[in-house]
Design a protein around this motif. Structure first.
Motif, mmCIF file in Angstrom:
data_model
loop_
_atom_site.group_PDB
_atom_site.id
_atom_site.type_symbol
_atom_site.label_atom_id
_atom_site.label_comp_id
_atom_site.label_asym_id
_atom_site.label_seq_id
_atom_site.Cartn_x
_atom_site.Cartn_y
_atom_site.Cartn_z
ATOM 1 N N MET A 1 0.914 -1.390 -0.282
ATOM 2 C CA MET A 1 0.246 0.214 -0.230
ATOM 3 C C MET A 1 0.446 1.332 0.590
ATOM 4 S SD MET A 1 -2.994 -0.856 2.410
ATOM 5 C CE MET A 1 -2.314 -2.113 3.548
ATOM 6 N N ASP A 2 0.743 2.106 -0.512
ATOM 7 C CA ASP A 2 1.264 3.919 -0.566
ATOM 8 C C ASP A 2 1.071 4.532 1.164
ATOM 9 O OD1 ASP A 2 -1.491 4.366 -0.518
ATOM 10 O OD2 ASP A 2 -1.479 5.771 -1.592
ATOM 11 N N GLY A 3 0.659 3.822 1.629
ATOM 12 C CA GLY A 3 0.861 4.606 3.106
ATOM 13 C C GLY A 3 -0.480 5.362 3.658
ATOM 14 N N PHE A 4 -1.231 5.117 2.877
ATOM 15 C CA PHE A 4 -3.019 5.865 3.120
ATOM 16 C C PHE A 4 -3.147 4.866 3.979
ATOM 17 C CE2 PHE A 4 -7.468 6.572 2.160
ATOM 18 C CZ PHE A 4 -7.354 7.435 2.801
ATOM 19 N N LEU A 5 -3.801 4.490 5.703
ATOM 20 C CA LEU A 5 -4.265 3.949 6.359
ATOM 21 C C LEU A 5 -5.378 4.193 6.535
ATOM 22 C CD1 LEU A 5 -1.393 2.798 8.083
ATOM 23 C CD2 LEU A 5 -2.198 1.539 6.349
ATOM 24 N N LEU A 6 -6.460 3.955 6.594
ATOM 25 C CA LEU A 6 -8.113 3.067 7.431
ATOM 26 C C LEU A 6 -7.748 3.534 8.564
ATOM 27 C CD1 LEU A 6 -10.509 1.337 5.240
ATOM 28 C CD2 LEU A 6 -9.585 3.836 5.052
ATOM 29 N N SER A 7 -8.352 4.067 9.495
ATOM 30 C CA SER A 7 -7.978 4.579 10.462
ATOM 31 C C SER A 7 -9.375 2.871 11.236
ATOM 32 C CB SER A 7 -8.996 5.714 11.249
ATOM 33 O OG SER A 7 -10.346 5.968 11.137
ATOM 34 N N ASP A 8 -8.972 2.756 12.709
ATOM 35 C CA ASP A 8 -9.615 1.809 13.519
ATOM 36 C C ASP A 8 -11.042 2.517 13.451
ATOM 37 O OD1 ASP A 8 -7.226 0.750 13.484
ATOM 38 O OD2 ASP A 8 -7.241 0.967 15.950
ATOM 39 N N GLU A 9 -11.421 3.465 14.104
ATOM 40 C CA GLU A 9 -12.913 4.266 13.771
ATOM 41 C C GLU A 9 -13.813 3.288 12.291
ATOM 42 O OE1 GLU A 9 -11.082 5.895 16.020
ATOM 43 O OE2 GLU A 9 -10.737 5.873 15.034
ATOM 44 N N CYS A 10 -12.588 3.764 11.159
ATOM 45 C CA CYS A 10 -13.858 3.652 10.175
ATOM 46 C C CYS A 10 -13.172 2.214 9.830
ATOM 47 C CB CYS A 10 -11.832 4.073 9.005
ATOM 48 S SG CYS A 10 -12.491 5.805 8.197
ATOM 49 N N HIS A 11 -12.724 0.958 10.503
ATOM 50 C CA HIS A 11 -13.035 -0.448 10.015
ATOM 51 C C HIS A 11 -14.268 -0.771 11.193
ATOM 52 C CE1 HIS A 11 -10.014 -2.258 7.355
ATOM 53 N NE2 HIS A 11 -8.885 -1.289 8.141
ATOM 54 N N GLU A 12 -14.236 0.275 12.275
ATOM 55 C CA GLU A 12 -15.585 -0.509 13.057
ATOM 56 C C GLU A 12 -16.570 -0.063 12.612
ATOM 57 O OE1 GLU A 12 -17.217 -2.214 16.168
ATOM 58 O OE2 GLU A 12 -15.096 -2.388 15.543
ATOM 59 N N GLU A 13 -16.786 1.081 11.937
ATOM 60 C CA GLU A 13 -18.333 1.930 11.316
ATOM 61 C C GLU A 13 -18.944 0.494 9.522
ATOM 62 O OE1 GLU A 13 -19.964 5.857 10.170
ATOM 63 O OE2 GLU A 13 -17.839 5.643 10.625
ATOM 64 N N PHE A 14 -17.734 0.379 9.117
ATOM 65 C CA PHE A 14 -18.112 -0.399 7.863
ATOM 66 C C PHE A 14 -18.189 -1.914 8.539
ATOM 67 C CE2 PHE A 14 -17.450 -3.635 4.452
ATOM 68 C CZ PHE A 14 -17.653 -3.047 3.668
ATOM 69 N N LYS A 15 -18.091 -2.060 9.762
ATOM 70 C CA LYS A 15 -18.184 -4.244 10.253
ATOM 71 C C LYS A 15 -19.464 -4.025 11.270
ATOM 72 C CE LYS A 15 -14.222 -5.385 10.752
ATOM 73 N NZ LYS A 15 -12.854 -6.214 11.711
ATOM 74 N N THR A 16 -20.117 -2.537 11.517
ATOM 75 C CA THR A 16 -20.860 -2.361 11.875
ATOM 76 C C THR A 16 -21.789 -2.039 11.483
ATOM 77 O OG1 THR A 16 -19.844 -1.816 14.372
ATOM 78 C CG2 THR A 16 -22.383 -1.061 14.135
ATOM 79 N N ARG A 17 -21.786 -1.141 10.631
ATOM 80 C CA ARG A 17 -23.138 -0.109 9.714
ATOM 81 C C ARG A 17 -22.942 -0.925 8.242
ATOM 82 N NH1 ARG A 17 -24.957 4.668 11.776
ATOM 83 N NH2 ARG A 17 -24.871 5.491 9.316
ATOM 84 N N GLY A 18 -21.714 -1.324 7.335
ATOM 85 C CA GLY A 18 -21.936 -1.324 6.560
ATOM 86 C C GLY A 18 -21.695 -0.467 5.859
ATOM 87 N N ILE A 19 -21.833 0.546 5.973
ATOM 88 C CA ILE A 19 -21.442 1.928 5.368
ATOM 89 C C ILE A 19 -20.199 2.325 6.014
ATOM 90 C CG2 ILE A 19 -23.107 2.920 5.643
ATOM 91 C CD1 ILE A 19 -23.601 4.014 3.480
ATOM 92 N N VAL A 20 -19.068 3.184 5.377
ATOM 93 C CA VAL A 20 -18.484 4.279 5.892
ATOM 94 C C VAL A 20 -18.052 5.393 4.681
ATOM 95 C CG1 VAL A 20 -16.702 2.922 5.121
ATOM 96 C CG2 VAL A 20 -16.167 4.347 7.189
ATOM 97 N N VAL A 21 -17.663 6.544 5.332
ATOM 98 C CA VAL A 21 -17.751 7.177 4.792
ATOM 99 C C VAL A 21 -16.153 8.042 4.684
ATOM 100 C CG1 VAL A 21 -18.123 10.162 4.202
ATOM 101 C CG2 VAL A 21 -19.781 8.333 4.407
ATOM 102 N N VAL A 22 -14.903 7.600 4.171
ATOM 103 C CA VAL A 22 -13.780 7.611 4.494
ATOM 104 C C VAL A 22 -13.391 9.580 4.073
ATOM 105 C CG1 VAL A 22 -11.393 7.019 3.883
ATOM 106 C CG2 VAL A 22 -13.317 5.231 3.666
ATOM 107 N N PRO A 23 -13.424 9.482 5.396
ATOM 108 C CA PRO A 23 -13.395 11.399 4.915
ATOM 109 C C PRO A 23 -11.418 11.680 4.236
ATOM 110 C CG PRO A 23 -12.490 11.048 7.067
ATOM 111 C CD PRO A 23 -12.760 9.333 6.606
ATOM 112 N N GLY A 24 -11.929 12.985 3.460
ATOM 113 C CA GLY A 24 -11.075 13.778 2.947
ATOM 114 C C GLY A 24 -9.658 12.624 1.703
ATOM 115 N N VAL A 25 -10.218 11.568 1.114
ATOM 116 C CA VAL A 25 -9.255 10.872 0.108
ATOM 117 C C VAL A 25 -8.285 11.645 -1.282
ATOM 118 C CG1 VAL A 25 -9.053 8.578 -0.963
ATOM 119 C CG2 VAL A 25 -11.080 8.722 0.652
ATOM 120 N N LEU A 26 -9.761 12.663 -1.269
ATOM 121 C CA LEU A 26 -8.690 13.878 -1.928
ATOM 122 C C LEU A 26 -8.956 15.033 -1.960
ATOM 123 C CD1 LEU A 26 -11.093 12.916 -6.020
ATOM 124 C CD2 LEU A 26 -8.691 11.779 -4.908
ATOM 125 N N THR A 27 -7.872 15.796 -2.203
ATOM 126 C CA THR A 27 -7.342 16.793 -1.308
ATOM 127 C C THR A 27 -8.639 17.913 -1.965
ATOM 128 O OG1 THR A 27 -6.284 17.354 -2.723
ATOM 129 C CG2 THR A 27 -5.158 16.700 -1.008
#
Length: 290
Positions: free
Chosen positions: A1-27
């Motif tokens: 990978m290129d050093g862009f790592l999802l936060s633990d909060e993103c992983h947990e939200e996806f597993k719990t809610r089945g949907i996640v908004v990953v913020p600021g992927v593009l500047t």
């Protein structure tokens, strides 16, 4: 990978809610560049975003949905292919696959087995370009405006999730995670964007089993092949049964409606799901995965 790592909060939200908004992927600068290239591609179809009052009607030729959802059949423009190859977008999806479907365990079990989450295959879908309501109303035909809401739906047939025999596609697709990149803010309801039923993935199999069939009189979404097969089955049973009170002669329960990979969420039969729908707020540059 290129050093862009999802936060633990993103992983947990996806597993719990089945949907996640990953913020600021593009500047913000990257968002503006993509928007500019997208708008240039619209010019080729005589749609000028700075003059929608007189050019928006040309969007009709780009929409095979008849304007529903503002969906445009834009697939392989250079700007879009580059966006799909963006290392941060690819990395985010790979990390989600690694934490879910690649292991093929629990609620993420599937018939395709364990796979390498870091060897992605690109699937190109369309784009969504909604114009303001006053612009859409300018080009109404009867009661139908230029654009309108896309009905709640699933991009699969839940009752035959891995059976593609009726899809009519030579190479049926499996999309365990879908995503879009937002190029504008859709923070509030009724401003476009996405609505979803968070948490449905955790009870999906049970919901499919209890989901009502197609109770509409016309059953317009059911395939003729299925209806004909049910008729043949009933005729066959009738010819070999001596009593008219046999349970075998009762009509077979119809399957929920599905066309290709599209299943509508119905206002009556699926009211339990509709009542749980939420607007998913996001800002330009965010990656929305579900």
């Amino acid at each position: 990978m290129d050093g862009f790592l999802l936060s633990d909060e993103c992983h947990e939200e996806f597993k719990t809610r089945g949907i996640v908004v990953v913020p600021g992927v593009l500047t913000p600068d990257e968002v503006m560049r993509v928007r500019d290239e997208f708008h240039k591609s619209l010019i080729k179809h005589e749609v000028d975003v700075d003059n929608l009052q007189t050019t928006a009607h040309n969007l009709k030729s780009l929409s095979s949905t008849g304007g529903a959802g503002g969906i445009l059949d834009t697939f392989y423009e250079d700007w879009k292919l580059k966006l799909n190859e963006n290392p941060k977008i690819v990395s985010a999806l790979c990390q989600l696959w690694q934490a879910t479907y690649s292991s093929c365990r629990g609620i993420y079990e599937h018939p395709y087995g364990v796979f390498d989450p870091f060897k992605p295959y690109m699937y190109i879908d369309r784009v969504c370009f909604r114009v303001p309501d006053d612009i859409s109303s300018l080009f109404s035909k009867g009661k139908r405006t230029l654009q309108r809401t896309l009905a709640p739906h699933l991009d699969c047939c839940p009752h035959r999730l891995y059976d593609h025999s009726e899809s009519g596609k030579r190479h049926p697709k499996w999309r365990p995670i879908q995503a879009f990149l937002a190029l504008t803010d859709t923070v509030n309801k009724d401003e476009g964007g996405l609505e979803a039923c968070p948490g449905l993935h955790r009870e999906f199999d049970e919901w499919v089993l209890r989901r009502a069939g197609d109770t509409s009189s016309g059953m317009s979404l059911r395939s003729k092949k299925q209806e004909n097969q049910e008729t043949e089955d009933l005729v066959s049973v009738s010819s070999s049964t001596s009593t008219s009170t046999s349970p075998s002669l009762l009509p077979l329960p119809p399957s929920p409606p599905c066309v290709g990979d599209f299943t509508p969420i119905r206002p009556v039969e699926d009211a339990d799901i509709l009542s749980r729908f939420e607007h998913i707020p996001c800002r330009a540059g965010d990656l929305v995965c579900w």
